[in-house]
Scaffold this motif. Structure first.
Motif, PDB file in Angstrom:
ATOM      1  N   ASP A  28       0.513   0.238  11.685  1.00  0.00           N
ATOM      2  CA  ASP A  28       1.877   0.492  11.685  1.00  0.00           C
ATOM      3  C   ASP A  28       1.096   1.310   9.765  1.00  0.00           C
ATOM      4  N   LEU A  29       0.363   0.781   8.753  1.00  0.00           N
ATOM      5  CA  LEU A  29      -0.219   1.732   7.616  1.00  0.00           C
ATOM      6  C   LEU A  29      -0.145   2.953   7.819  1.00  0.00           C
ATOM      7  N   MET A  30      -1.465   3.324   9.090  1.00  0.00           N
ATOM      8  CA  MET A  30      -1.522   4.509   9.415  1.00  0.00           C
ATOM      9  C   MET A  30      -0.583   5.417  10.042  1.00  0.00           C
ATOM     10  N   ALA A  31       0.259   4.565  10.704  1.00  0.00           N
ATOM     11  CA  ALA A  31       1.324   5.848  11.108  1.00  0.00           C
ATOM     12  C   ALA A  31       1.796   6.360   9.911  1.00  0.00           C
ATOM     13  N   THR A  32       1.852   5.728   9.060  1.00  0.00           N
ATOM     14  CA  THR A  32       2.812   6.403   8.175  1.00  0.00           C
ATOM     15  C   THR A  32       2.059   6.871   7.163  1.00  0.00           C
ATOM     16  N   GLY A  33       1.308   6.955   7.614  1.00  0.00           N
ATOM     17  CA  GLY A  33      -0.132   8.449   7.044  1.00  0.00           C
ATOM     18  C   GLY A  33      -1.308   7.856   5.748  1.00  0.00           C
ATOM     19  N   LYS A  34      -1.032   6.719   5.453  1.00  0.00           N
ATOM     20  CA  LYS A  34      -2.000   5.679   4.556  1.00  0.00           C
ATOM     21  C   LYS A  34      -3.453   5.998   4.722  1.00  0.00           C
ATOM     22  N   GLN A  35      -4.700   6.256   4.288  1.00  0.00           N
ATOM     23  CA  GLN A  35      -5.401   6.851   4.008  1.00  0.00           C
ATOM     24  C   GLN A  35      -6.492   4.945   4.196  1.00  0.00           C
ATOM     25  N   ILE A  41      -6.223  -1.942  -2.939  1.00  0.00           N
ATOM     26  CA  ILE A  41      -4.590  -1.414  -2.910  1.00  0.00           C
ATOM     27  C   ILE A  41      -4.515  -0.397  -4.319  1.00  0.00           C
ATOM     28  N   ASP A  42      -4.402   1.158  -3.143  1.00  0.00           N
ATOM     29  CA  ASP A  42      -4.126   1.978  -4.002  1.00  0.00           C
ATOM     30  C   ASP A  42      -5.139   2.044  -5.159  1.00  0.00           C
ATOM     31  N   ARG A  43      -6.386   1.319  -5.621  1.00  0.00           N
ATOM     32  CA  ARG A  43      -7.038   1.445  -6.316  1.00  0.00           C
ATOM     33  C   ARG A  43      -6.566   0.680  -7.912  1.00  0.00           C
ATOM     34  N   HIS A  44      -5.169   0.045  -7.476  1.00  0.00           N
ATOM     35  CA  HIS A  44      -4.410  -0.292  -8.249  1.00  0.00           C
ATOM     36  C   HIS A  44      -4.523  -1.747  -8.328  1.00  0.00           C
ATOM     37  N   ALA A  45      -4.615  -2.596  -7.350  1.00  0.00           N
ATOM     38  CA  ALA A  45      -5.192  -4.432  -7.111  1.00  0.00           C
ATOM     39  C   ALA A  45      -5.766  -4.619  -5.834  1.00  0.00           C
ATOM     40  N   ALA A  46      -6.845  -5.497  -6.474  1.00  0.00           N
ATOM     41  CA  ALA A  46      -7.412  -6.352  -5.916  1.00  0.00           C
ATOM     42  C   ALA A  46      -7.476  -7.836  -5.712  1.00  0.00           C
ATOM     43  N   VAL A  47      -7.748  -7.743  -4.397  1.00  0.00           N
ATOM     44  CA  VAL A  47      -7.905  -9.273  -3.675  1.00  0.00           C
ATOM     45  C   VAL A  47      -8.694  -9.837  -2.839  1.00  0.00           C
ATOM     46  N   LEU A  48      -9.505 -11.021  -3.424  1.00  0.00           N
ATOM     47  CA  LEU A  48     -10.587 -11.528  -2.680  1.00  0.00           C
ATOM     48  C   LEU A  48     -10.482 -12.779  -3.476  1.00  0.00           C
ATOM     49  N   TRP A  49     -11.305 -12.915  -1.393  1.00  0.00           N
ATOM     50  CA  TRP A  49     -11.076 -14.790  -1.121  1.00  0.00           C
ATOM     51  C   TRP A  49     -12.432 -14.825   0.062  1.00  0.00           C
ATOM     52  N   SER A  50     -12.962 -16.393  -0.878  1.00  0.00           N
ATOM     53  CA  SER A  50     -14.066 -16.960   0.217  1.00  0.00           C
ATOM     54  C   SER A  50     -13.446 -18.372   0.996  1.00  0.00           C
ATOM     55  N   GLY A  51     -14.560 -19.192   0.869  1.00  0.00           N
ATOM     56  CA  GLY A  51     -14.147 -19.948   1.960  1.00  0.00           C
ATOM     57  C   GLY A  51     -13.846 -20.444   2.886  1.00  0.00           C
ATOM     58  N   VAL A  77       0.561  -1.236   0.141  1.00  0.00           N
ATOM     59  CA  VAL A  77      -0.038  -0.314   0.340  1.00  0.00           C
ATOM     60  C   VAL A  77       1.019   1.172   0.078  1.00  0.00           C
ATOM     61  N   ARG A  78       0.392   2.428  -0.969  1.00  0.00           N
ATOM     62  CA  ARG A  78       1.736   3.460  -1.076  1.00  0.00           C
ATOM     63  C   ARG A  78       0.223   4.842  -0.755  1.00  0.00           C
ATOM     64  N   SER A  79      -0.834   4.320  -0.787  1.00  0.00           N
ATOM     65  CA  SER A  79      -2.014   5.989  -0.096  1.00  0.00           C
ATOM     66  C   SER A  79      -2.793   5.473   0.319  1.00  0.00           C
ATOM     67  N   GLU A  80      -3.565   4.365   0.125  1.00  0.00           N
ATOM     68  CA  GLU A  80      -5.145   4.172   1.065  1.00  0.00           C
ATOM     69  C   GLU A  80      -5.332   2.402   0.579  1.00  0.00           C
ATOM     70  N   ALA A  81      -6.020   1.963   1.212  1.00  0.00           N
ATOM     71  CA  ALA A  81      -6.346   0.473   1.332  1.00  0.00           C
ATOM     72  C   ALA A  81      -7.856   0.454   1.926  1.00  0.00           C
ATOM     73  N   VAL A  82      -8.666  -0.723   1.101  1.00  0.00           N
ATOM     74  CA  VAL A  82     -10.030  -0.308   1.803  1.00  0.00           C
ATOM     75  C   VAL A  82      -9.846  -1.913   2.049  1.00  0.00           C
TER      76      VAL A  82
END
Length: 224
Positions: free
Chosen positions: A58-65, A106-116, A31-36
């Motif tokens: 850790d991500l929040m500490a570096t200013g990530k949204q 991740i950064d609107r460039h990649a997404a990972v989905l899982w289930s099961g 993650v460089r700027s934001e993550a959902v």
């Protein structure tokens, strides 16, 4: 985590390693700027709570949204106290009543989905298609924005509001002026406004309208 095979253009099936905890950490490290992070029915990951506290903080500490979206069923099935007691995570967490696919965007460039959730080796897919990622991101953020804040822990400072502060909260909900509310509660206007300012601080808001909105979401506006 290794690529397994392409399912469609821009969509690749992944093969999780034995250390799924480590796989998720590696994803979040990108993650460089934001993550959902939307988690509804997670795989069996015993240290997920620790992951949430360590990697996310850790991500929040570096200013990530960050936006953390959980289903109500997910929180009900786990000890949520350590998660909800972390003040740094509070503003990022929302709880949705509906279920959804587990998704990291991740950064609107990649997404990972899982289930099961019950599978021994659940599958994951990596999405790189820009149009699909855009749709996933829009759905996830809209769901996050319409969801509610998580219920409070029993020993939260908001739950332990004294009766006077709760009375102030209810006068705000009724839309009384400061002068009328102070007279009704037998206090000075100055003292009344001090209670209002304290509520703003506790609820992390900047307006009186927001006090009512957040208090309602947190279940603080109970009948007197």
């Amino acid at each position: 985590m290794r690529q397994h095979k392409a399912i469609a253009p821009g969509i690749v099936r992944l093969r999780p390693s034995a250390d799924l905890n480590g796989d998720v950490r590696k994803l979040l490290s990108r993650v460089r700027s934001e993550a959902v992070l939307a988690i509804s029915s997670p795989v069996r990951l015993p240290r997920h709570r620790g992951l949430g506290h360590t990697a996310v903080r850790d991500l929040m500490a570096t200013g990530k949204q960050l936006r953390l979206l959980y289903s109500a069923d997910y929180l009900d099935a786990r000890d949520r106290r350590p998660l909800l007691e972390d003040a740094s995570l509070g503003p990022t967490i929302r709880v949705a009543a509906t279920d959804f696919h587990n998704t990291f965007i991740i950064d609107r460039h990649a997404a990972v989905l899982w289930s099961g959730a019950g599978a021994r080796r659940p599958y994951m897919v990596m999405v790189r298609d820009a149009a699909l990622i855009g749709a996933l991101h829009q759905f996830a953020t809209m769901t996050w924005e319409s969801a509610v804040r998580p219920p409070l822990c029993p020993d939260s400072p908001l739950v332990s509001l004294d009766e006077r502060t709760r009375s102030v909260l209810h006068t705000l909900d009724r839309g009384l002026t400061d002068e009328v509310a102070a007279r009704e509660l037998a206090m000075s206007v100055r003292t009344y406004r001090r209670h209002v300012a304290d509520l703003m601080t506790r609820l992390e808001v900047s307006t009186r309208f927001q006090i009512g909105v957040h208090a309602a979401r947190l279940g603080l506006l109970r009948p007197e």
